[in-house]
Design a protein around this motif. Structure first.
Motif, PDB file in Angstrom:
ATOM      1  N   GLU A 106      45.154  32.652  47.489  1.00  0.00           N
ATOM      2  CA  GLU A 106      43.794  33.080  47.870  1.00  0.00           C
ATOM      3  C   GLU A 106      42.837  32.913  46.697  1.00  0.00           C
ATOM      4  O   GLU A 106      41.670  32.517  46.871  1.00  0.00           O
ATOM      5  N   GLY A 107      43.332  33.217  45.484  1.00  0.00           N
ATOM      6  CA  GLY A 107      42.498  33.029  44.298  1.00  0.00           C
ATOM      7  C   GLY A 107      42.149  31.568  44.085  1.00  0.00           C
ATOM      8  O   GLY A 107      41.010  31.224  43.753  1.00  0.00           O
ATOM      9  N   VAL A 108      43.131  30.674  44.287  1.00  0.00           N
ATOM     10  CA  VAL A 108      42.887  29.230  44.158  1.00  0.00           C
ATOM     11  C   VAL A 108      41.902  28.764  45.228  1.00  0.00           C
ATOM     12  O   VAL A 108      41.032  27.923  44.967  1.00  0.00           O
ATOM     13  N   THR A 117      32.720  35.165  45.326  1.00  0.00           N
ATOM     14  CA  THR A 117      33.562  36.357  45.360  1.00  0.00           C
ATOM     15  C   THR A 117      34.436  36.420  44.116  1.00  0.00           C
ATOM     16  O   THR A 117      35.016  35.419  43.696  1.00  0.00           O
ATOM     17  N   GLU A 118      34.526  37.613  43.526  1.00  0.00           N
ATOM     18  CA  GLU A 118      35.348  37.797  42.335  1.00  0.00           C
ATOM     19  C   GLU A 118      36.830  37.674  42.684  1.00  0.00           C
ATOM     20  O   GLU A 118      37.260  38.077  43.759  1.00  0.00           O
ATOM     21  N   ILE A 119      37.603  37.118  41.772  1.00  0.00           N
ATOM     22  CA  ILE A 119      39.045  36.971  41.957  1.00  0.00           C
ATOM     23  C   ILE A 119      39.736  38.229  41.437  1.00  0.00           C
ATOM     24  O   ILE A 119      39.561  38.604  40.278  1.00  0.00           O
ATOM     25  N   GLU A 124      50.139  43.379  37.718  1.00  0.00           N
ATOM     26  CA  GLU A 124      51.215  42.612  37.109  1.00  0.00           C
ATOM     27  C   GLU A 124      50.890  41.115  37.047  1.00  0.00           C
ATOM     28  O   GLU A 124      51.564  40.350  36.352  1.00  0.00           O
ATOM     29  N   LEU A 125      49.860  40.689  37.776  1.00  0.00           N
ATOM     30  CA  LEU A 125      49.404  39.296  37.740  1.00  0.00           C
ATOM     31  C   LEU A 125      48.082  39.180  36.979  1.00  0.00           C
ATOM     32  O   LEU A 125      47.312  38.240  37.197  1.00  0.00           O
ATOM     33  N   LEU A 132      42.673  32.193  36.238  1.00  0.00           N
ATOM     34  CA  LEU A 132      41.859  31.727  37.367  1.00  0.00           C
ATOM     35  C   LEU A 132      40.377  31.971  37.102  1.00  0.00           C
ATOM     36  O   LEU A 132      39.527  31.134  37.429  1.00  0.00           O
ATOM     37  N   LYS A 133      40.059  33.114  36.509  1.00  0.00           N
ATOM     38  CA  LYS A 133      38.659  33.409  36.198  1.00  0.00           C
ATOM     39  C   LYS A 133      38.118  32.459  35.133  1.00  0.00           C
ATOM     40  O   LYS A 133      36.957  32.051  35.185  1.00  0.00           O
TER      41      LYS A 133
END
Length: 375
Positions: A106-108, A117-119, A124-125, A132-133
């Protein structure tokens, strides 16, 4: 990367350990409480009652079935219970992994969709969220830079189109006068011809700038390296620029060892120095000196161009190497180029494995080019 995954690995191991402990507790509960413990009698009574009332068996038959199924097969039922619980563990662990992959996916997707939209990922990730940011920030900057470069390019094309029209109109006008007035005095003819030639030359320069804009993104820089006497090249260049320097009382002084040599593409590296020197001439004070120095160490050859003039604002020092960027937006294309000179210089220097940067203060501006000594 190993350290980044350690937090995630610890959490997954902890979750699996807790589920295994729960499995052991449930297993012992089944064995010592349900099959062979305090709940044995109630469970046996309930099973026998089920056989009598539902299956219509007598008491002794029901008791024998209970003994055959449970009393004599305690280990089997315990093994079945453990297997079922292990399957549950596997399913829960797999679900956790799947959730992590889904959230990363979803982040990708947010990156590819260029969403605002902010990731956000689980704690833990966190390391993956930061990556990603960072990628998102770089992509947004590239998109912004590309948009600004395209806008500068479009603006420049408009300026050049307007400026081309002016000398072209003059050329046509003066040629028309010469054509119509066959009895024009020779002195006046020579004057008009001189003006026409100047306007035609300017027109050629503007057309060349159009070609430069078109070629810039299509050109692949291929190097044909050779040993170059740096002192000779820079002296020759300073002499060539004398007609631009002299009218404003400016000088270009070269302080380079006669034996200093570099291994580079002569034509392309000359273009780098040419573009930097033209920029120094354009933005230096009248009656000032542009000093060109060079020295070499074991790793690099460093060439500097120092001129006195108005300081370049700190936030513009990096931007001057971007394509189509012109330091002084008020300068028309008549006094300034297409804003490609320093950008092309940067590309050529990087192709040689070197670097280029500028420093500026109220006293002077210094452009520094670094070329690997053993490139």
């Amino acid at each position: 990367m190993k350290n980044e995954f350690s937090k995630l690995k610890r959490k997954i191991i902890l979750q699996i350990t807790l589920i295994l402990l729960l499995t052991l507790l449930v297993g012992f509960f089944i064995y010592y409480v349900l099959i062979d413990g305090v709940l044995q009698a109630p469970f046996a009574d309930m099973f026998i009652s089920f056989c009598e009332n539902v299956l219509h068996l007598d008491f002794y038959s029901s008791q024998n079935i209970y003994s055959s199924l449970f009393r004599r097969n305690k280990s089997l039922w315990l093994a079945i219970g453990f297997i079922l619980l292990l399957l549950i563990i596997f399913y829960v662990a797999l679900s956790r992994f799947t959730r992590y992959f889904n959230e990363i996916s979803e982040g990708v997707d947010l990156l590819t969709e260029e969403s605002e939209t902010e990731i956000h990922l689980p704690s833990e990730l966190e390391f993956m969220e930061k990556k990603l940011k960072t990628v998102k920030s770089k992509l947004e900057k590239r998109a912004k830079d590309a948009k600004e470069a395209e806008q500068r390019k479009n603006d420049l094309v408009v300026y050049l189109a307007h400026d081309i029209k002016t000398p072209l109109t003059s050329v046509i006008g003066y040629l028309s006068l010469l054509d119509e007035a066959s009895d024009m005095p020779l002195e006046q003819k020579e004057k008009y011809l001189k003006i026409t030639l100047e306007k035609a030359t300017r027109l050629e320069q503007l057309i060349n700038e159009f070609f430069e804009i078109t070629r810039f993104n299509l050109q692949t820089i291929l190097l044909d390296k050779e040993t170059i006497n740096l002192n000779y090249m820079l002296l020759q260049m300073a002499d060539e620029f004398y007609p631009l320097l002299a009218p404003y009382g400016k000088q270009a002084i070269v302080n380079v060892e006669e034996s200093l040599k570099i291994n580079a593409d002569a034509i392309k590296i000359a273009r780098v120095f040419n573009n930097i020197l033209k920029n120094a001439i354009a933005y230096s004070d009248e009656n000032s000196i542009i000093e060109i120095r060079a020295f070499s160490n074991d790793e690099n050859t460093i060439i500097t161009f120092t001129n006195k003039g108005k300081a370049i604002p700190p936030h513009k020092l990096d931007m001057i190497f971007e394509k189509f960027y012109r330091l002084d937006s008020s300068r028309t294309s008549h006094t300034g180029g297409a804003g490609l000179g320093l950008a092309i210089a940067k590309e050529i220097v990087h192709a040689h494995g070197g670097s280029i940067f500028a420093e500026s203060n109220d006293e002077n501006t210094v452009f520094t080019v670094t070329i690997p000594t053993h490139s």
